[in-house]
Every structure is written in structure tokens, then in C-alpha cells.
Enzyme design. Structure first.
Site, PDB file in Angstrom:
ATOM      1  N   ARG A   1       1.154  76.601  25.576  1.00  0.00           N
ATOM      2  CA  ARG A   1       1.891  77.231  24.481  1.00  0.00           C
ATOM      3  C   ARG A   1       0.951  77.729  23.392  1.00  0.00           C
ATOM      4  O   ARG A   1       1.192  78.755  22.767  1.00  0.00           O
ATOM      5  CB  ARG A   1       2.896  76.238  23.887  1.00  0.00           C
ATOM      6  CG  ARG A   1       4.029  75.858  24.832  1.00  0.00           C
ATOM      7  CD  ARG A   1       5.088  75.038  24.123  1.00  0.00           C
ATOM      8  NE  ARG A   1       6.073  74.532  25.065  1.00  0.00           N
ATOM      9  CZ  ARG A   1       6.041  73.310  25.583  1.00  0.00           C
ATOM     10  NH1 ARG A   1       5.073  72.475  25.257  1.00  0.00           N
ATOM     11  NH2 ARG A   1       6.978  72.914  26.422  1.00  0.00           N
TER      12      ARG A   1
ATOM     13  N   CYS B   1       9.658  54.819  34.051  1.00  0.00           N
ATOM     14  CA  CYS B   1      10.549  53.839  33.429  1.00  0.00           C
ATOM     15  C   CYS B   1      11.882  53.713  34.176  1.00  0.00           C
ATOM     16  O   CYS B   1      12.635  52.766  33.946  1.00  0.00           O
ATOM     17  CB  CYS B   1      10.805  54.215  31.972  1.00  0.00           C
ATOM     18  SG  CYS B   1       9.325  54.096  30.939  1.00  0.00           S
TER      19      CYS B   1
ATOM     20  N   ARG C   1       4.703  78.005  34.274  1.00  0.00           N
ATOM     21  CA  ARG C   1       3.774  77.743  33.164  1.00  0.00           C
ATOM     22  C   ARG C   1       2.375  78.310  33.408  1.00  0.00           C
ATOM     23  O   ARG C   1       1.524  78.202  32.522  1.00  0.00           O
ATOM     24  CB  ARG C   1       3.680  76.228  32.920  1.00  0.00           C
ATOM     25  CG  ARG C   1       4.998  75.539  32.633  1.00  0.00           C
ATOM     26  CD  ARG C   1       5.541  75.891  31.269  1.00  0.00           C
ATOM     27  NE  ARG C   1       6.781  75.205  30.983  1.00  0.00           N
ATOM     28  CZ  ARG C   1       6.876  74.006  30.404  1.00  0.00           C
ATOM     29  NH1 ARG C   1       5.771  73.363  30.058  1.00  0.00           N
ATOM     30  NH2 ARG C   1       8.047  73.463  30.161  1.00  0.00           N
TER      31      ARG C   1
ATOM     32  N   VAL D   1     -10.330  62.289  41.025  1.00  0.00           N
ATOM     33  CA  VAL D   1     -11.614  62.462  40.343  1.00  0.00           C
ATOM     34  C   VAL D   1     -12.388  61.153  40.403  1.00  0.00           C
ATOM     35  O   VAL D   1     -11.864  60.088  40.057  1.00  0.00           O
ATOM     36  CB  VAL D   1     -11.400  62.887  38.875  1.00  0.00           C
ATOM     37  CG1 VAL D   1     -12.726  62.932  38.127  1.00  0.00           C
ATOM     38  CG2 VAL D   1     -10.705  64.242  38.816  1.00  0.00           C
TER      39      VAL D   1
ATOM     40  N   ASP E   1      -1.912  56.073  28.541  1.00  0.00           N
ATOM     41  CA  ASP E   1      -2.151  54.642  28.724  1.00  0.00           C
ATOM     42  C   ASP E   1      -3.621  54.278  28.874  1.00  0.00           C
ATOM     43  O   ASP E   1      -3.954  53.094  28.909  1.00  0.00           O
ATOM     44  CB  ASP E   1      -1.380  54.140  29.948  1.00  0.00           C
ATOM     45  CG  ASP E   1       0.122  54.132  29.734  1.00  0.00           C
ATOM     46  OD1 ASP E   1       0.559  54.384  28.600  1.00  0.00           O
ATOM     47  OD2 ASP E   1       0.853  53.868  30.705  1.00  0.00           O
TER      48      ASP E   1
ATOM     49  N   TRP F   1      28.310  46.640   5.735  1.00  0.00           N
ATOM     50  CA  TRP F   1      26.948  46.148   5.562  1.00  0.00           C
ATOM     51  C   TRP F   1      26.332  46.014   6.940  1.00  0.00           C
ATOM     52  O   TRP F   1      26.664  45.101   7.691  1.00  0.00           O
ATOM     53  CB  TRP F   1      26.930  44.784   4.849  1.00  0.00           C
ATOM     54  CG  TRP F   1      27.146  44.879   3.375  1.00  0.00           C
ATOM     55  CD1 TRP F   1      28.283  44.558   2.695  1.00  0.00           C
ATOM     56  CD2 TRP F   1      26.201  45.333   2.412  1.00  0.00           C
ATOM     57  NE1 TRP F   1      28.108  44.788   1.355  1.00  0.00           N
ATOM     58  CE2 TRP F   1      26.840  45.256   1.148  1.00  0.00           C
ATOM     59  CE3 TRP F   1      24.882  45.797   2.481  1.00  0.00           C
ATOM     60  CZ2 TRP F   1      26.208  45.629  -0.031  1.00  0.00           C
ATOM     61  CZ3 TRP F   1      24.259  46.156   1.301  1.00  0.00           C
ATOM     62  CH2 TRP F   1      24.914  46.078   0.060  1.00  0.00           C
TER      63      TRP F   1
END
Length: 435
Positions: free
Chosen positions: A21, A42, A70, A80, A269, A419
Site C-alpha cells: 500500500r 487461534c 496484491r 530460509v 512472535d 454501575w
């Protein structure tokens, strides 16, 4: 200019998409060692449970999408094994070399204790990839195990235990430390244990697993084992290339997610970020952080000037429908970080009693010296996520408990009482600070 991204899941693809972008002309190559990209890790426990029917539902995007939509060259099966920064190239396991001008390392983290004796037995599983989840669900359907041991009481461990119990297994969780959910908090651990036991799952803390036997772990009989401990960042190729690691063992970065090597960034991570409560580096591997830090890394690698301020460590996990949410520090953790903590812990209805309100537990922690909030937790079946997000916002803006107690929160019987429980906790905390 060529931008190479090592890693094609949360941080890596967020970085690549943001870089595109910023600069539509940039040549971008993403190298992913696995067979798939952009999947919801997840959601893996919910696939094992059966709530997610097809594993393909967890895949957000394909390499073909990124190539066509894209203009990003995503290569799977591209592992790698080395980075040569003086030559500005990465070396693949195949022997091929890919040149770069800017590099983003998003190699993630790993767990599962692979060096544990017995970890390679056929009834032993991890739950970090799509293949892990598919293999586990296949085992459940074909072998029909009756009992399981989960090693580790972190988020993945309790979610795995929940999923296995819903498949009819007897489940025992073994945790090395004295605490659950990676938080030094006796009250939270007691609440997790109570909820697990209510649904037939035993939690044993203070248990060190030294080996896995064919039919038992640490004396507990079982037909299958899930290793949900030993999580650590994948930093070996970065360290070998001269990239500095921080005190946590993850890659050290600045607020632009740049490493000590100019033009080399890291996110997700595998990387440290700043903890906004202490101002010091921390390693708290969460998907939310990976996506946000990845965006900043991608923007800066493409020439923009963006920064990632940091995190307060907010998370939530469902244990048999009960939300356990935390942010910042517990009392014990705050004390260990050098604060002088005061704490308030209350139980109140999440909605008015006449509108089927259920009990919600809230804990708030503040520093006595500055009266600033430094942590909190929320436990409840209703509204835990929204309440912990309010507390997290207060931590991120360095709000004092006196200011927090005056927040203008919404009220309507179908949603909250007049409350809110977090405001009641704040009132109690103010009393504790005066005492």
C-alpha cells in the site's frame, strides 16, 4: 528495490500488504517454509473440537490471491536457512539465494518440547499448525481415545483441554509452574481450576514432565498427549546473521521494528516490543501484536515513518464458555516489576439482577505511588472482552484510578448495570489506596 519477508502468516503478510500500500512499485517476495499461508492459528482448537467443520475455513488467503490481487510474490515450501546481510541475500534450504534491499523477519515461534523423551511417539501432538490440528482430529475419529494429558496450562493448553473434553475424553492438564494462563496470580489460577473441574478436567500444577511413556505422563494414564508448553521465538537464523536478541531471547527492535542491522526489520512472535506499563522490552507472543507490529515493519521497510508504541499484554481465553481476560500485571507481577501495588477484587452482576445478570469478577491493580492503573483481570460469561478492553485502554493511556472511576460508560439493562463491575472495582481500589 526488493523487499523480502521471511514468514507468511500473521506478521509477515501484514507487513507485505502494508508495504504494498505504501509503495505500489515495490518488488515484494514472501518466503514461507510451510505449505499454507495466512491461516487463523487461534481457531485450531475449535477445529479439533468440531465447531469449525472444515480446516479450509481457517485459511484467510492463498498465495494465488496475493500474487493476483496484491502483486506480491508468495512462495511456499521456501525454508530460509541463513541470512547474509553483507551480501543482502537469504539462502534457502534448496540452495537458492534471494537478494534483498530491505528484509523483514517474521519467523514466529515454536513450542511442543521436541527434545522431550517420547515426544515423537504417534499419540503425542502439538497444536500450532493446520497439519497439527488435522492430525489430531483424525486421531480422535479413528482411534477413539478415552483419556488425554495436556502438558502446559497456557492459552493453548486450556483451549486444547476444552476441545478434547468436548470430544468425550477424560483430560488432565499438567503445568510446571504454580499458575495457569502464564500469569502469576493465585486467584486467577483458582478460578481457572474451578471452571475446569466443573467440566471434568483436572489441573495439576507444580508438575515437571521429564518424559512421555507409551501409556502415561508423570504417572497419569492416557491414550494421547498434547504438548502445549516450551514456547520460544524462532531466532536462530537471525542471531547467526548478527541480529541482536533482547533480554527475553526474542529479536531486539526499536519502535520502527528495525533491528540493529540497518534495513532489517522483525515483527511477530519472534520479536520483542515495548511494554507500555514499564517502558521496557517484553516478549508476549499474541496474534494481535503480530498483525499490528507487522504493519509498522512493512510501512517502514517501504520508506514510511511509522512507529509501534507497544503493548500492555491484553488477552482473553474461553474455558468452557467462561471468559478469562487479563491485561497488564497481576499484584505479584507488578511487585516484581518494581511497583508498589494495591489491589481490589470484586464480584458483581454483569447486568441488573432482574435482567438475568450473571456474576462477573474484576480485579484492578494500581501503583500506590502514582495511583496509575498497572493491571487487571475480568472473569465472566458475559462481557469479559469489552471490560478488559476498557481496562487495557486505561493502561495504554496511563490513566490514574481516580480518572478511571469517572469514566462515562454505557448503561442499559440488556447490556450492563448502572454501575459497571469495573467501576465498582475502581471505587474499591480507591479505598485501598487511601488505607
Amino acid at each position: 528495490m526488493a523487499l523480502v519477508v521471511v514468514g507468511g502468516v500473521a506478521a509477515g503478510l501484514s507487513a507485505a500488504a502494508r508495504a504494498r500500500r505504501i509503495d505500489p512499485r515495490l518488488e515484494i517476495v514472501v518466503l514461507e517454509q510451510g505449505p499454507v499461508i495466512s491461516y487463523g492459528a487461534c481457531g485450531l482448537p475449535y477445529f479439533v473440537e468440531g465447531r469449525v467443520r472444515e480446516i479450509a475455513e481457517l485459511i484467510a488467503y492463498t498465495p494465488e490471491y496475493f500474487r493476483k490481487e496484491r502483486n506480491i510474490d508468495v512462495r511456499t515450501g521456501a525454508r530460509v536457512i541463513a541470512i547474509s546481510h553483507p551480501r543482502r541475500e537469504v539462502v534457502l534450504e534448496s540452495g537458492a539465494k534471494v537478494a534483498y534491499e530491505k528484509l523483514i523477519i517474521a519467523t514466529g515461534a515454536r513450542g511442543g518440547m521436541p527434545n522431550l523423551p517420547g515426544a515423537q511417539l504417534p499419540h503425542v501432538f502439538t497444536l500450532y499448525t493446520l497439519d497439527d490440528a488435522a492430525r489430531m482430529r483424525r486421531f480422535l475419529r479413528e482411534r477413539r481415545p478415552k483419556s488425554a494429558v495436556v502438558v502446559g496450562a497456557g492459552y493453548i493448553g486450556v483451549e486444547a483441554a476444552d476441545a478434547l473434553r468436548r470430544n468425550g475424553l477424560r483430560v488432565t492438564i499438567l503445568e510446571r509452574s504454580a499458575h495457569a494462563l502464564l500469569r502469576d496470580d493465585a486467584g486467577l489460577t483458582a478460578a481457572v481450576r474451578k471452571q475446569l473441574e466443573r467440566h471434568g478436567v483436572e489441573l495439576r500444577t507444580g508438575v515437571v514432565v521429564t518424559a512421555i511413556e507409551p501409556d502415561r505422563v508423570a504417572g497419569v494414564p492416557c491414550d494421547m498427549v498434547v504438548l502445549a508448553a516450551g514456547f520460544q521465538p524462532n531466532v536462530e537464523i537471525a542471531a547467526a546473521a548478527g541480529i541482536e536478541l533482547g533480554p527475553s531471547g526474542a529479536i531486539r527492535t526499536d519502535d520502527r521494528m528495525e533491528t540493529n542491522l540497518r534495513g532489517v526489520f522483525a515483527a511477530g512472535d519472534c520479536a520483542e516490543v515495548t511494554h507500555l506499563v514499564t517502558g521496557r522490552p517484553t516478549w508476549i507472543p499474541l496474534g494481535t501484536t503480530a498483525n499490528k507490529a507487522g504493519r509498522v515493519a512493512g510501512a517502514c521497510a517501504a520508506g514510511a515513518r511509522e512507529r509501534f508504541a507497544g503493548i500492555v499484554g491484553t488477552s482473553i481465553v474461553s474455558v468452557f464458555g467462561m471468559g478469562f481476560a487479563t491485561t497488564g500485571f497481576s499484584v505479584a507481577q507488578a511487585r516484581a516489576e518494581g511497583f508498589s501495588p494495591a489491589v481490589a477484587r470484586i464480584e458483581a452482576n454483569s447486568r441488573p439482577r432482574y435482567y438475568q445478570g450473571v456474576k462477573t469478577m474484576v480485579e484492578l491493580v494500581a501503583d500506590r505511588t502514582t495511583r496509575r492503573l498497572v493491571g487487571g483481570s475480568v472473569i465472566g460469561e458475559d462481557g469479559a472482552a469489552g471490560r478488559i478492553d476498557v481496562i487495557a485502554t486505561a493502561l495504554q493511556t496511563r490513566m490514574r484510578v481516580d480518572e478511571f472511576e469517572q469514566l462515562d460508560l454505557a448503561y442499559s439493562p440488556p447490556f450492563t448495570p448502572v454501575w459497571d463491575p469495573i467501576l465498582i472495582a475502581a471505587q474499591q481500589l480507591i479505598k485501598e489506596l487511601v488505607a
